[in-house]
Design a protein around this motif. Structure first.
Motif, PDB file in Angstrom:
ATOM      1  N   VAL A 245       1.006  -1.139  -0.034  1.00  0.00           N
ATOM      2  CA  VAL A 245       0.174   0.007  -0.032  1.00  0.00           C
ATOM      3  C   VAL A 245       0.858   1.163  -0.116  1.00  0.00           C
ATOM      4  CG1 VAL A 245      -1.863   1.535   1.100  1.00  0.00           C
ATOM      5  CG2 VAL A 245      -1.808  -1.191   1.312  1.00  0.00           C
ATOM      6  N   GLN A 246       0.625   2.190  -0.933  1.00  0.00           N
ATOM      7  CA  GLN A 246       0.975   3.449  -0.873  1.00  0.00           C
ATOM      8  C   GLN A 246      -0.014   4.471  -0.602  1.00  0.00           C
ATOM      9  OE1 GLN A 246       1.593   3.948  -5.644  1.00  0.00           O
ATOM     10  NE2 GLN A 246       3.252   4.750  -4.335  1.00  0.00           N
ATOM     11  N   ALA A 247      -0.263   5.276   0.515  1.00  0.00           N
ATOM     12  CA  ALA A 247      -1.464   5.964   0.785  1.00  0.00           C
ATOM     13  C   ALA A 247      -0.916   7.365   1.126  1.00  0.00           C
ATOM     14  CB  ALA A 247      -2.212   5.365   2.155  1.00  0.00           C
ATOM     15  N   LEU A 248      -1.262   8.283   0.087  1.00  0.00           N
ATOM     16  CA  LEU A 248      -0.677   9.820   0.207  1.00  0.00           C
ATOM     17  C   LEU A 248      -1.851  10.542   1.224  1.00  0.00           C
ATOM     18  CD1 LEU A 248       0.991   8.543  -2.077  1.00  0.00           C
ATOM     19  CD2 LEU A 248       1.025  10.872  -2.829  1.00  0.00           C
ATOM     20  N   GLY A 249      -1.589  11.149   2.125  1.00  0.00           N
ATOM     21  CA  GLY A 249      -2.622  11.748   2.983  1.00  0.00           C
ATOM     22  C   GLY A 249      -2.647  13.303   2.621  1.00  0.00           C
ATOM     23  N   GLY A 250      -3.171  14.005   3.926  1.00  0.00           N
ATOM     24  CA  GLY A 250      -3.466  15.356   3.781  1.00  0.00           C
ATOM     25  C   GLY A 250      -2.231  16.170   3.809  1.00  0.00           C
ATOM     26  N   ALA A 251      -2.566  17.486   3.976  1.00  0.00           N
ATOM     27  CA  ALA A 251      -1.427  18.550   4.129  1.00  0.00           C
ATOM     28  C   ALA A 251      -1.916  19.791   4.820  1.00  0.00           C
ATOM     29  CB  ALA A 251      -0.929  18.843   2.905  1.00  0.00           C
ATOM     30  N   LYS A 252      -0.763  20.536   5.183  1.00  0.00           N
ATOM     31  CA  LYS A 252      -1.021  21.849   5.566  1.00  0.00           C
ATOM     32  C   LYS A 252       0.363  22.301   5.093  1.00  0.00           C
ATOM     33  CE  LYS A 252      -3.470  24.947   7.689  1.00  0.00           C
ATOM     34  NZ  LYS A 252      -4.970  24.994   7.448  1.00  0.00           N
ATOM     35  N   ASN A 253       0.394  23.124   3.950  1.00  0.00           N
ATOM     36  CA  ASN A 253       1.584  23.649   3.370  1.00  0.00           C
ATOM     37  C   ASN A 253       1.976  24.960   3.846  1.00  0.00           C
ATOM     38  OD1 ASN A 253       1.639  20.917   1.839  1.00  0.00           O
ATOM     39  ND2 ASN A 253       0.163  21.963   0.568  1.00  0.00           N
ATOM     40  N   HIS A 254       3.061  25.123   4.196  1.00  0.00           N
ATOM     41  CA  HIS A 254       3.610  26.599   4.619  1.00  0.00           C
ATOM     42  C   HIS A 254       4.267  27.196   3.460  1.00  0.00           C
ATOM     43  CE1 HIS A 254       2.759  24.179   8.374  1.00  0.00           C
ATOM     44  NE2 HIS A 254       2.439  25.228   9.017  1.00  0.00           N
ATOM     45  N   MET A 255       4.226  28.402   3.382  1.00  0.00           N
ATOM     46  CA  MET A 255       5.003  29.285   2.693  1.00  0.00           C
ATOM     47  C   MET A 255       5.870  30.194   3.603  1.00  0.00           C
ATOM     48  SD  MET A 255       4.033  32.157  -0.156  1.00  0.00           S
ATOM     49  CE  MET A 255       3.581  31.269  -1.313  1.00  0.00           C
ATOM     50  N   LEU A 256       7.063  30.055   3.712  1.00  0.00           N
ATOM     51  CA  LEU A 256       8.098  30.820   4.655  1.00  0.00           C
ATOM     52  C   LEU A 256       8.580  32.047   3.842  1.00  0.00           C
ATOM     53  CD1 LEU A 256       9.402  31.275   7.391  1.00  0.00           C
ATOM     54  CD2 LEU A 256      11.338  29.707   6.548  1.00  0.00           C
ATOM     55  N   VAL A 257       8.210  33.260   4.288  1.00  0.00           N
ATOM     56  CA  VAL A 257       8.706  34.424   3.547  1.00  0.00           C
ATOM     57  C   VAL A 257       9.757  35.197   4.443  1.00  0.00           C
ATOM     58  CG1 VAL A 257       8.145  36.674   2.492  1.00  0.00           C
ATOM     59  CG2 VAL A 257       6.512  34.621   2.355  1.00  0.00           C
ATOM     60  N   LEU A 258      10.872  35.266   3.943  1.00  0.00           N
ATOM     61  CA  LEU A 258      12.021  36.037   4.532  1.00  0.00           C
ATOM     62  C   LEU A 258      11.993  37.515   4.271  1.00  0.00           C
ATOM     63  CD1 LEU A 258      15.027  33.563   4.340  1.00  0.00           C
ATOM     64  CD2 LEU A 258      13.075  33.538   6.116  1.00  0.00           C
ATOM     65  N   PRO A 259      12.564  38.462   5.046  1.00  0.00           N
ATOM     66  CA  PRO A 259      12.475  39.809   4.681  1.00  0.00           C
ATOM     67  C   PRO A 259      13.165  40.441   3.693  1.00  0.00           C
ATOM     68  CG  PRO A 259      13.153  39.498   7.156  1.00  0.00           C
ATOM     69  CD  PRO A 259      12.976  38.036   6.287  1.00  0.00           C
ATOM     70  N   ASP A 260      14.086  39.455   3.057  1.00  0.00           N
ATOM     71  CA  ASP A 260      14.681  40.062   1.654  1.00  0.00           C
ATOM     72  C   ASP A 260      14.127  39.447   0.527  1.00  0.00           C
ATOM     73  OD1 ASP A 260      15.494  37.456   2.018  1.00  0.00           O
ATOM     74  OD2 ASP A 260      17.156  37.367   0.817  1.00  0.00           O
ATOM     75  N   ALA A 261      12.925  38.847   0.694  1.00  0.00           N
ATOM     76  CA  ALA A 261      12.205  38.264  -0.456  1.00  0.00           C
ATOM     77  C   ALA A 261      11.487  39.472  -1.411  1.00  0.00           C
ATOM     78  CB  ALA A 261      10.935  37.091   0.049  1.00  0.00           C
ATOM     79  N   ASP A 262      11.365  39.130  -2.650  1.00  0.00           N
ATOM     80  CA  ASP A 262      10.473  39.975  -3.487  1.00  0.00           C
ATOM     81  C   ASP A 262       9.243  39.828  -3.268  1.00  0.00           C
ATOM     82  OD1 ASP A 262       9.133  40.862  -5.809  1.00  0.00           O
ATOM     83  OD2 ASP A 262      10.791  40.536  -7.172  1.00  0.00           O
ATOM     84  N   LEU A 263       8.524  40.867  -2.613  1.00  0.00           N
ATOM     85  CA  LEU A 263       7.270  40.771  -2.063  1.00  0.00           C
ATOM     86  C   LEU A 263       6.206  40.679  -3.200  1.00  0.00           C
ATOM     87  CD1 LEU A 263       7.315  42.738   1.251  1.00  0.00           C
ATOM     88  CD2 LEU A 263       7.571  40.418   0.989  1.00  0.00           C
ATOM     89  N   ASP A 264       6.275  41.184  -4.208  1.00  0.00           N
ATOM     90  CA  ASP A 264       5.428  41.239  -5.351  1.00  0.00           C
ATOM     91  C   ASP A 264       5.343  39.780  -5.543  1.00  0.00           C
ATOM     92  OD1 ASP A 264       4.374  43.732  -5.621  1.00  0.00           O
ATOM     93  OD2 ASP A 264       6.202  44.361  -6.579  1.00  0.00           O
ATOM     94  N   LEU A 265       6.577  39.142  -6.132  1.00  0.00           N
ATOM     95  CA  LEU A 265       6.736  37.714  -6.386  1.00  0.00           C
ATOM     96  C   LEU A 265       6.043  36.985  -5.325  1.00  0.00           C
ATOM     97  CD1 LEU A 265       7.673  35.217  -8.243  1.00  0.00           C
ATOM     98  CD2 LEU A 265       9.817  35.474  -6.558  1.00  0.00           C
ATOM     99  N   VAL A 266       6.159  37.263  -3.919  1.00  0.00           N
ATOM    100  CA  VAL A 266       5.460  36.381  -3.182  1.00  0.00           C
ATOM    101  C   VAL A 266       4.046  36.656  -3.033  1.00  0.00           C
ATOM    102  CG1 VAL A 266       5.268  36.410  -0.540  1.00  0.00           C
ATOM    103  CG2 VAL A 266       7.565  36.408  -1.638  1.00  0.00           C
TER     104      VAL A 266
END
Length: 497
Positions: A245-266
Motif C-alpha cells: 500500500v502507498q497511501a498519500l494523505g493530507g497536508a498543511k503547506n507553509h510558505m516561509l517568507v524571509l524579509p529579503d524576498a521579492d514581495l510582489d513575487l510572493v
C-alpha cells in the motif's frame, strides 16, 4: 434529465443493474446532472475477476507491444485533453484552464511511462563465480487498485495507472463518486489505444467498494490519495490484508517568507497557490509564514490582487470556480467564523464575494485571515478550500520550527533572495517536497511525488522511480550454462514483436 454514469468492466460500459447510486452535481449551478452507480461487493468482485483474467496475459506481453499501446494512449490523451477538461469542470467546478493543466501534468507521467523498456532494465554481473552469472529483473504484481480523490479526477489516476499498466499490471480504478466521468473518458482512450479488455477497469463506489478492494485476495497492491484519516485507514486495512500500500494523505503547506524576498513575487505566488482550484489541492499553500517586519506590506499586496480575481462558472473565463459540493462549501466557510472567534483578523471574507454564476452554485470567494496562531483550527485543520492564513513570526528559526512541529509534511516553500538561507531550509525542513521561490513544488514525472509524517503512509512515493518499484517485484537470478544452444539460420533483419 440526468445521465447514468456506470462502471467500465471487460473493456466496455457495465451492462448490469445497481441497487445504489449517488448524485453528481454541477457545482456552478447546484443542479444534479448525473447519477453514478455505486458498486456492491459483488460488482467489485466482477471487476477484479476481469482484471485478474487479463493480468497474466498482459504481464507476458512483450515490452515492445506494451510500449506501442503506451505511445498510442499518449497521442489520444493529448488530442482529447479539452474533452476531459470539460468533464472535470462540469463535475468538479475548477476553471477550464486549471482542468486542462491537470490533464497536462498527468500526460507527463504517461510520457515517462512510455520509456518502460529502459525503466525495467535490470543489472547483470558476468562470471561472479566460474561460469556463473547473476542478473536482476522486475516483474508485475498482477491486479492493482487505484483509489483516487475528487480534487484531481484525471491527474491523480494518471500518476499511477500508466506506470502500473506499462509495468505489466492490470488496474482497477475506483475514482471519486463526486466527479466520475473523467475516468470513463480515460478508459475509452485506453481501449482505442489497443489495451486488451480487462487491463484497465473502472468501478465506481463509496466505502463499500473501497473496503472490498482492500480485502480482496486477488488485489496485490493499492495506491490511494486522500485525507489523512482515510489514508491511515486504507494503509492499515490494506496491509492487514497482506497488500502493498502507498497511501498519500493530507497536508498543511507553509510558505516561509524571509524579509529579503521579492514581495510582489510572493504576493503573486500566495494568491496563485492559495486560491487556485478554490484551494482544493493537497499542495495548496494554506499557511503563509511571514518573518517580520514584512507582514503588513505583504498582506496589502495580497489583498490588492485578491480584489482583481473573478469568481464564477469555470466555463466563463473566470479565475476561480466553486467548491465541489454544498456540504464542503459550508464546512470551509465555517472556518472563517471559527478563526474570527479564536482571535484572527478576517482581512477578506470570501462569503461576500460577487460571483459570475448561478446563485445556487457552491460559491466561496478567496478569504484572507491575519494574526493566525498555531492553536487555532484554521491553522491545525486541513481546510481544503480558499482560505489563506497569515502567521507572523520573528525569525527564520521560529518559522522553521513552526513548520517542523506540524504533523503534516507534504509540501512547503521558502521565498528569499538569500541562497544560503534557501540551502539551509531545504536541508533542515522536515517536508517531502520543497520549493525555493516556487509555491507549488510538484515534482516532474522523472522524480516522485510524496510527503513525510502524516502526509504519507507507507514508504513509496507516486510515479517516477518509486512508482516503477511499487508496481513491480524484484527477482535475482543466478545461472550457469554449460553448453551453447543453436537457433538455426535466418538472414532476415531481426525484428521485435
Amino acid at each position: 434529465m440526468t445521465t447514468r454514469i456506470t462502471h467500465w468492466i471487460d473493456g466496455k460500459p457495465y451492462g448490469g443493474t445497481t441497487e445504489r447510486s449517488g448524485d453528481v452535481f454541477d457545482p456552478a449551478t447546484g443542479q444534479v446532472t448525473g447519477r453514478v452507480d455505486l458498486a456492491d461487493a459483488a460488482t467489485v468482485d466482477q471487476a477484479v475477476a476481469s482484471a485478474a483474467s487479463a493480468a497474466e496475459v498482459w504481464a507476458n506481453t512483450s515490452l515492445t507491444a506494451r510500449t506501442r499501446v503506451m505511445f498510442a494512449f499518449r497521442e489520444l490523451l493529448a488530442a482529447r485533453k479539452d474533452d476531459i477538461a470539460a468533464a472535470i469542470t462540469a463535475e468538479h467546478g475548477k476553471v477550464l484552464s486549471d482542468a486542462a493543466g491537470e490533464v497536462s501534468r498527468g500526460l507527463e507521467v504517461v510520457e515517462f511511462a512510455c520509456g518502460i523498456p529502459h525503466l525495467l532494465k535490470g543489472d547483470f554481473s558476468e562470471n561472479v563465480s566460474t561460469k556463473v552469472d547473476v542478473y536482476s529483473i522486475r516483474q508485475a504484481l498482477g491486479v492493482v487498485a487505484v483509489i483516487s480523490p475528487f480534487n484531481f479526477p484525471a491527474m491523480v489516476p494518471l500518476w499511477f495507472v500508466p506506470v502500473a499498466i506499462a509495468a505489466g499490471n492490470a488496474v482497477v480504478l475506483k475514482p471519486s463518486e463526486k466527479d466520475p466521468s473523467a475516468s470513463l473518458l480515460i478508459a475509452q482512450l485506453w481501449a482505442e489505444a489497443g489495451l486488451p479488455e480487462g487491463v484497465f477497469t473502472v468501478v465506481h463506489g463509496d466505502k463499500v467498494a473501497v473496503d472490498r478492494l482492500l480485502e480482496h485476495p486477488d488485489v496485490a497492491a493499492v495506491s490511494f490519495v486522500g485525507s489523512t484519516p482515510i489514508a491511515r485507514y486504507v494503509y492499515e486495512t490494506g496491509t492487514r490484508n497482506g497488500k502493498r500500500v502507498q497511501a498519500l494523505g493530507g497536508a498543511k503547506n507553509h510558505m516561509l517568507v524571509l524579509p529579503d524576498a521579492d514581495l510582489d513575487l510572493v504576493a503573486d505566488a500566495a494568491v496563485n497557490a492559495g486560491f487556485g482550484s478554490a484551494g482544493e489541492r493537497c499542495m495548496a499553500i494554506s499557511a503563509l509564514v511571514a518573518v517580520e517586519p514584512v507582514a503588513d506590506d505583504l498582506i496589502a499586496r495580497i489583498r490588492e490582487r485578491m480584489a482583481t480575481l473573478k469568481i464564477g462558472d469555470g466555463r466563463r473565463g473566470c479565475d476561480m470556480g466553486p467548491l465541489v459540493t454544498r456540504q464542503h462549501r459550508d464546512k470551509v466557510a465555517s472556518y472563517i467564523d471559527a478563526g474570527r472567534e479564536a482571535g484572527a483578523t478576517v482581512v477578506v471574507d470570501g462569503r461576500g464575494h460577487e460571483v459570475d454564476g448561478a446563485a445556487e452554485g457552491f460559491w466561496l470567494g478567496p478569504t484572507l485571515l491575519d494574526h493566525v496562531t498555531p492553536q487555532m483550527s484554521v491553522y491545525t485543520d486541513e481546510i481544503f478550500g480558499p482560505v489563506l492564513s497569515v502567521v507572523r513570526v520573528q525569525s527564520y528559526d521560529e518559522g522553521l520550527a513552526l513548520i517542523n512541529d506540524n504533523p503534516y509534511g507534504n509540501g512547503t516553500a521558502i521565498f528569499t533572495n538569500d541562497g544560503g538561507a534557501a540551502r539551509r531550509f531545504q536541508n533542515e525542513v522536515q517536508v517531502g517536497m520543497v520549493g525555493v521561490n516556487v509555491p507549488i513544488p510538484v515534482p516532474v514525472a522523472q522524480y516522485s511525488f510524496g510527503g513525510w509524517k502524516d502526509s504519507l503512509f507507507g514508504d513509496s512515493h507516486a510515479y517516477g522511480e518509486d512508482g516503477i518499484k511499487f508496481f513491480t517485484r524484484g527477482k535475482v537470478v543466478t545461472s550457469r550454462w554449460l553448453d551453447p544452444s543453436h537457433g538455426g539460420l535466418n538472414l532476415g533483419f531481426p525484428q521485435n514483436t
